[in-house]
Scaffold this motif. Structure first.
Motif, PDB file in Angstrom:
ATOM      1  N   GLN A 286       5.077   2.721  -2.768  1.00  0.00           N
ATOM      2  CA  GLN A 286       4.027   1.925  -2.191  1.00  0.00           C
ATOM      3  C   GLN A 286       4.243   0.275  -2.796  1.00  0.00           C
ATOM      4  N   ARG A 287       4.594   0.483  -4.067  1.00  0.00           N
ATOM      5  CA  ARG A 287       4.484  -0.692  -4.775  1.00  0.00           C
ATOM      6  C   ARG A 287       5.959  -1.149  -5.057  1.00  0.00           C
ATOM      7  N   LEU A 288       6.973  -0.716  -4.249  1.00  0.00           N
ATOM      8  CA  LEU A 288       8.501  -1.591  -4.242  1.00  0.00           C
ATOM      9  C   LEU A 288       8.648  -2.692  -3.888  1.00  0.00           C
ATOM     10  N   GLN A 289       7.950  -2.963  -2.723  1.00  0.00           N
ATOM     11  CA  GLN A 289       7.763  -4.271  -2.029  1.00  0.00           C
ATOM     12  C   GLN A 289       7.227  -5.333  -3.003  1.00  0.00           C
ATOM     13  N   LEU A 290       5.976  -4.748  -3.545  1.00  0.00           N
ATOM     14  CA  LEU A 290       5.546  -5.582  -4.318  1.00  0.00           C
ATOM     15  C   LEU A 290       6.299  -6.288  -5.656  1.00  0.00           C
ATOM     16  N   LEU A 291       7.138  -5.184  -6.237  1.00  0.00           N
ATOM     17  CA  LEU A 291       8.170  -5.515  -7.178  1.00  0.00           C
ATOM     18  C   LEU A 291       9.150  -6.538  -6.723  1.00  0.00           C
ATOM     19  N   GLY A 292       9.613  -6.276  -5.300  1.00  0.00           N
ATOM     20  CA  GLY A 292      10.572  -7.138  -4.899  1.00  0.00           C
ATOM     21  C   GLY A 292      10.123  -8.476  -4.745  1.00  0.00           C
ATOM     22  N   VAL A 293       9.011  -8.615  -4.167  1.00  0.00           N
ATOM     23  CA  VAL A 293       8.319 -10.261  -4.172  1.00  0.00           C
ATOM     24  C   VAL A 293       8.075 -10.878  -5.308  1.00  0.00           C
ATOM     25  N   THR A 294       7.627 -10.116  -6.405  1.00  0.00           N
ATOM     26  CA  THR A 294       7.221 -10.525  -7.667  1.00  0.00           C
ATOM     27  C   THR A 294       8.644 -11.064  -8.318  1.00  0.00           C
ATOM     28  N   LEU A 315       1.851 -13.953   2.001  1.00  0.00           N
ATOM     29  CA  LEU A 315       2.007 -14.167   3.509  1.00  0.00           C
ATOM     30  C   LEU A 315       3.371 -13.267   4.017  1.00  0.00           C
ATOM     31  N   ILE A 316       4.637 -13.530   3.564  1.00  0.00           N
ATOM     32  CA  ILE A 316       5.814 -12.883   4.137  1.00  0.00           C
ATOM     33  C   ILE A 316       5.736 -11.432   4.077  1.00  0.00           C
ATOM     34  N   THR A 317       4.730 -10.963   3.101  1.00  0.00           N
ATOM     35  CA  THR A 317       4.609  -9.390   3.142  1.00  0.00           C
ATOM     36  C   THR A 317       3.402  -8.970   4.151  1.00  0.00           C
ATOM     37  N   ASP A 318       2.848  -9.970   5.054  1.00  0.00           N
ATOM     38  CA  ASP A 318       1.878  -9.671   6.040  1.00  0.00           C
ATOM     39  C   ASP A 318       0.648  -9.384   5.408  1.00  0.00           C
ATOM     40  N   ASN A 319       0.564 -10.149   4.259  1.00  0.00           N
ATOM     41  CA  ASN A 319      -0.774  -9.960   3.414  1.00  0.00           C
ATOM     42  C   ASN A 319      -1.101  -8.473   3.120  1.00  0.00           C
ATOM     43  N   THR A 320       0.159  -7.702   2.606  1.00  0.00           N
ATOM     44  CA  THR A 320       0.022  -6.422   2.223  1.00  0.00           C
ATOM     45  C   THR A 320      -0.642  -6.402   0.690  1.00  0.00           C
ATOM     46  N   TYR A 321      -0.267  -7.477  -0.055  1.00  0.00           N
ATOM     47  CA  TYR A 321      -0.593  -7.468  -1.325  1.00  0.00           C
ATOM     48  C   TYR A 321      -1.393  -8.712  -1.494  1.00  0.00           C
ATOM     49  N   SER A 322      -2.401  -8.781  -2.438  1.00  0.00           N
ATOM     50  CA  SER A 322      -3.211  -9.839  -2.660  1.00  0.00           C
ATOM     51  C   SER A 322      -2.655 -10.684  -3.920  1.00  0.00           C
ATOM     52  N   ARG A 323      -3.083 -12.088  -3.989  1.00  0.00           N
ATOM     53  CA  ARG A 323      -2.528 -12.906  -4.904  1.00  0.00           C
ATOM     54  C   ARG A 323      -2.639 -12.232  -6.529  1.00  0.00           C
ATOM     55  N   GLU A 324      -3.775 -11.715  -6.348  1.00  0.00           N
ATOM     56  CA  GLU A 324      -4.020 -11.125  -7.961  1.00  0.00           C
ATOM     57  C   GLU A 324      -3.023 -10.081  -8.101  1.00  0.00           C
ATOM     58  N   GLU A 325      -2.730  -9.231  -7.265  1.00  0.00           N
ATOM     59  CA  GLU A 325      -1.683  -8.026  -7.382  1.00  0.00           C
ATOM     60  C   GLU A 325      -0.319  -8.955  -7.680  1.00  0.00           C
ATOM     61  N   VAL A 326       0.014  -9.535  -6.913  1.00  0.00           N
ATOM     62  CA  VAL A 326       1.350 -10.537  -7.487  1.00  0.00           C
ATOM     63  C   VAL A 326       1.179 -10.829  -8.788  1.00  0.00           C
ATOM     64  N   LEU A 327       0.224 -11.358  -9.009  1.00  0.00           N
ATOM     65  CA  LEU A 327       0.219 -12.331 -10.551  1.00  0.00           C
ATOM     66  C   LEU A 327       0.009 -11.128 -11.609  1.00  0.00           C
ATOM     67  N   GLU A 328      -0.332 -10.200 -11.433  1.00  0.00           N
ATOM     68  CA  GLU A 328      -0.583  -9.214 -12.305  1.00  0.00           C
ATOM     69  C   GLU A 328       0.818  -8.163 -12.654  1.00  0.00           C
ATOM     70  N   MET A 329       1.339  -8.158 -11.407  1.00  0.00           N
ATOM     71  CA  MET A 329       2.764  -7.577 -11.473  1.00  0.00           C
ATOM     72  C   MET A 329       3.903  -8.508 -12.026  1.00  0.00           C
ATOM     73  N   GLU A 330       3.690  -9.806 -11.978  1.00  0.00           N
ATOM     74  CA  GLU A 330       4.453 -10.854 -12.649  1.00  0.00           C
ATOM     75  C   GLU A 330       4.460 -10.763 -14.144  1.00  0.00           C
ATOM     76  N   SER A 331       3.172 -10.786 -14.461  1.00  0.00           N
ATOM     77  CA  SER A 331       2.833 -10.619 -15.895  1.00  0.00           C
ATOM     78  C   SER A 331       3.548  -9.475 -16.531  1.00  0.00           C
ATOM     79  N   GLU A 332       3.197  -8.203 -15.680  1.00  0.00           N
ATOM     80  CA  GLU A 332       4.008  -7.032 -16.334  1.00  0.00           C
ATOM     81  C   GLU A 332       5.537  -6.860 -16.339  1.00  0.00           C
ATOM     82  N   VAL A 333       6.287  -7.572 -15.304  1.00  0.00           N
ATOM     83  CA  VAL A 333       7.807  -7.643 -15.444  1.00  0.00           C
ATOM     84  C   VAL A 333       8.114  -8.620 -16.464  1.00  0.00           C
TER      85      VAL A 333
END
Length: 474
Positions: A286-294, A315-333
């Protein structure tokens, strides 16, 4: 008379303060002398530093005498390339205690100072004449052993004549500790000078970095080994995702990169970040696409002039993930990778190898460049190609592209062997696997890259297929 005049001309001007006037009160001759100095110093801006109240009891005449002596010593030492006051004090210690100069209490006292200065200069010259630069012993001999011709050529290409001289006289060359790095270094010096075209001869173009290109590519050949992802993380670590899921994600990211008109380096770096993170971190599907866009967001910030905003990736993920989730994953990576984003990818080597391949053409072949890029991009979707180094994939793409365009001539030559440091036999496995991708022997349904290179702007290189299989070369 000549020395007397010189002494009077060089005699410093003094500004009379209350402390100095109090010091002059002890002798009428000293006071008369100070009056003459005041008259002489009128109209001049330069003056000696004022003496503090604690030192006012000293005689001004003796102070002038000491300053004359100190200036003479420092001036001579400075002219002798001795800049440190500690060096001057050491010379003074060698000479022994300074001789006191007897000063008379009359205006003609300045006439005795040139003699003291001459004495100091003579002694200083005598001390400086004893100083010699340490020379190596003449009996020390260095045993010179000739280097192999291939090693000398590699050193000329990557380090110059100075490096060759150093390598001859040093007891042994410094070799990498890692076995793969050692093999890379050995391959870099395995070419001969025969029939090799110098692709770095264009020194006039500053963008080509011709003077530094050999050193740069020698360095990144070692970096690609240090920062390569694991080749079997799907089997050893990931339990919720499969190689096919990874392929679907990257095929979708190819479409995203085309939508936002991202440069190819961004796409290659995105795939590298995904694989390096998945090599040591368990990720749910469920988080694989989040990892990809991040990872594409991070790569865009690194490679693009104007990177897409976070909201656009949401937006390209049809708002499946929020801005906060993307930024959190960015920090983790980024924290996991320790911000090590400067990674040599297949595209990095492909530029160099295509340049070497074009050297044998009188007119650059555009189809060769497009076809090599097409074949190299086909590999990013396939999980099985992680076992090949980026430089191996780039070299294999160039070889297969040349073979596809022309089967009448051998696609590999001394120039390509020199700049890739790979022989044809070393590319056998990767070239055969790459040809299977080109022919789509497994019937893969991920067609984003194939559709991209069917366009006329890429000369429709995705439709090109060689009449004879490349296996006949080996």
């Amino acid at each position: 008379m000549k020395n007397t005049n010189a002494a009077r001309v060089e005699e410093p001007t003094v500004r009379i303060t209350r402390a100095r006037a109090k010091a002059f009160a002890t002798s009428a001759e000293g006071l008369a002398s100070s009056k003459s100095l005041v008259k002489q110093g009128q109209g001049q801006k330069r003056a000696l530093p004022a003496i503090s109240k604690h030192g006012a009891s000293a005689s001004l005449v003796s102070t002038i005498g000491l300053q004359h002596k100190r200036r003479a010593v420092l001036k001579d030492v400075t002219n002798s390339n001795v800049d440190s006051t500690d060096d001057a004090s050491q010379l003074q210690a060698r000479r022994g205690p300074a001789k006191k100069v007897k000063v008379a209490s009359n205006p003609s006292v300045a006439e005795d100072f040139p003699m003291a200065q001459d004495d100091i200069k003579a002694k200083l010259a005598e001390e400086l004449s004893k100083i010699r630069v340490a020379e190596p012993p003449e009996k020390l001999q260095v045993k010179e052993e000739p280097l192999p011709q291939s090693m000398c050529h590699a050193l000329r290409q990557h380090g110059g004549a100075d490096l060759i001289q150093h390598s001859i006289k040093s007891p042994e060359l410094q070799r990498p500790q890692n076995k793969e790095e050692y093999m890379v270094c050995e391959r870099l010096g395995s070419s001969n000078d025969l029939d090799i075209v110098d692709i770095d001869a264009n020194f006039k173009d500053p963008l080509a970095c011709s003077l530094y290109a050999p050193d740069i590519y020698s360095n990144i050949r070692l970096t690609e080994i240090e920062r390569r992802p694991s080749t079997n993380y799907m089997e050893n670590l990931q339990q919720d995702i499969t190689p096919s899921m990874r392929g679907i994600l990257i095929d979708w990211l190819v479409e995203v990169s085309e939508e936002y008109k991202l440069v190819p380096d961004t796409l290659y770096l995105t795939v590298n970040l995904i694989d390096r993170f998945l090599s040591q971190n368990f990720v749910e599907k469920q988080r694989l696409q989040l990892l990809g866009v991040t990872c594409m967001l991070i790569a865009s910030k690194y490679e693009e002039i104007v990177a897409p905003r976070v909201e656009e990736f949401c937006l390209i993920t049809d708002n499946t993930y929020s801005r906060e989730e993307v930024l959190e994953m960015e920090s983790e990576v980024l924290n996991f990778l320790h911000f090590q984003l400067s990674v040599p990818t297949t595209k990095t080597f492909l530029r160099r190898f295509v340049q070497a391949a074009q050297a044998c053409y009188k007119v650059p072949c555009v189809e060769l460049e497009f076809l090599a890029n097409y074949l190299a991009e086909l590999t990013i979707v396939e999980y099985g190609f992680l076992k090949f180094l980026p430089s191996v994939i780039a070299a294999s793409a160039v070889l297969l592209a040349r073979w596809t365009l022309n089967q009448s001539d051998h696609p590999w030559n001394p120039t390509l062997e020199h700049y890739t440091s790979y022989k044809t036999s070393e590319l056998h496995t990767s070239v055969i696997a790459l040809e299977d991708l080109q022919l789509n022997t497994k019937g893969c349904c991920l067609n984003a890259i194939r559709e991209k290179y069917r366009h006329q702007k890429f000369k429709s290189v995705a439709t090109l297929i060689s009449a004879q299989k490349v296996g006949s070369l080996f």
